[in-house]
Design an enzyme around this catalytic site. Structure first.
Site, mmCIF file in Angstrom:
data_model
loop_
_atom_site.group_PDB
_atom_site.id
_atom_site.type_symbol
_atom_site.label_atom_id
_atom_site.label_comp_id
_atom_site.label_asym_id
_atom_site.label_seq_id
_atom_site.Cartn_x
_atom_site.Cartn_y
_atom_site.Cartn_z
ATOM 1 N N GLU A 205 63.742 95.880 -34.001
ATOM 2 C CA GLU A 205 64.295 96.056 -35.346
ATOM 3 C C GLU A 205 64.362 94.702 -36.026
ATOM 4 O O GLU A 205 64.669 93.691 -35.404
ATOM 5 C CB GLU A 205 65.689 96.686 -35.304
ATOM 6 N N HIS B 170 66.549 96.854 -43.292
ATOM 7 C CA HIS B 170 66.218 96.727 -41.873
ATOM 8 C C HIS B 170 65.251 97.846 -41.488
ATOM 9 O O HIS B 170 65.018 98.766 -42.271
ATOM 10 C CB HIS B 170 67.467 96.713 -40.989
ATOM 11 N N HIS C 23 63.715 100.841 -38.687
ATOM 12 C CA HIS C 23 64.057 101.824 -37.656
ATOM 13 C C HIS C 23 62.752 102.269 -37.007
ATOM 14 O O HIS C 23 61.734 102.392 -37.695
ATOM 15 C CB HIS C 23 64.735 103.048 -38.263
ATOM 16 N N ASP D 61 75.042 102.073 -39.560
ATOM 17 C CA ASP D 61 74.480 101.614 -40.837
ATOM 18 C C ASP D 61 75.430 101.927 -41.992
ATOM 19 O O ASP D 61 75.777 101.045 -42.779
ATOM 20 C CB ASP D 61 73.123 102.288 -41.120
#
Length: 168
Positions: free
Chosen positions: A36, A100, A102, A113
């Site tokens: 990630e 970010h 996934h 999150d």
């Protein structure tokens, strides 16, 4: 190319630059070994319309903690990245949120999150009552709008951009 303009619930707009979209997709977790990744979103709030423009995104920094299914941003390094842009833009830029990755085709925010997004909105960074959150999956990225209205946090999904619609 796919759409890069999103309409907010309050009739404002968000535009994400092609360079930022391309940068975020370059970190898509499209192999089992990919970790990630993420960073902060920096941009402008237009005086004439109060619309938002995301011009810049930071990338993973040395002190960030990256794993297959988690990412922890080092606040100090990303603050330094923001400070450099603040100077370059002569104070005409804002922290507009975070992004970010996934490891899934169509990303969904985890409870972690959403909790983190709410904490950021409560912090009112630069007196911002509106922030944007982007999660990049292997096939598309999804954009969420977070805001504080009447002392209540609202997080709304604005839309997505498919990776195969990006022209390289």
């Amino acid at each position: 190319m796919s759409k890069t303009i999103f309409y907010l619930p309050n009739d404002k707009k968000l535009k994400i630059s092609f360079e930022v979209i391309e940068l975020m997709f370059s970190y898509a977790q499209d192999s089992f070994a990919a970790l990630e990744s993420g960073g902060i979103l920096i941009g402008r709030i237009l005086e004439s319309t109060s619309d938002y423009v995301i011009d810049v995104a930071s990338t993973p920094m040395l002190k960030d903690i990256q794993a297959r299914s988690s990412f922890k941003r080092d606040a100090e390094d990303h603050q330094e990245f923001f400070d450099k842009h603040w100077v370059l833009q002569e104070g005409r830029c804002f922290y507009l949120g975070e992004w970010h990755t996934h490891p899934e085709k169509v990303p969904r925010p985890s409870q972690i999150d959403v909790r983190g997004w709410k904490e950021l909105l409560n912090a009112e960074i630069q007196d911002q009552m509106t922030l944007f959150f982007i999660i990049v999956g292997t096939q598309q990225l999804i954009v969420w709008h977070g805001c504080i209205v009447n002392c209540r946090i609202r997080i709304t999904r604005l839309g997505h951009i498919r990776r195969n619609e990006i022209i390289y």
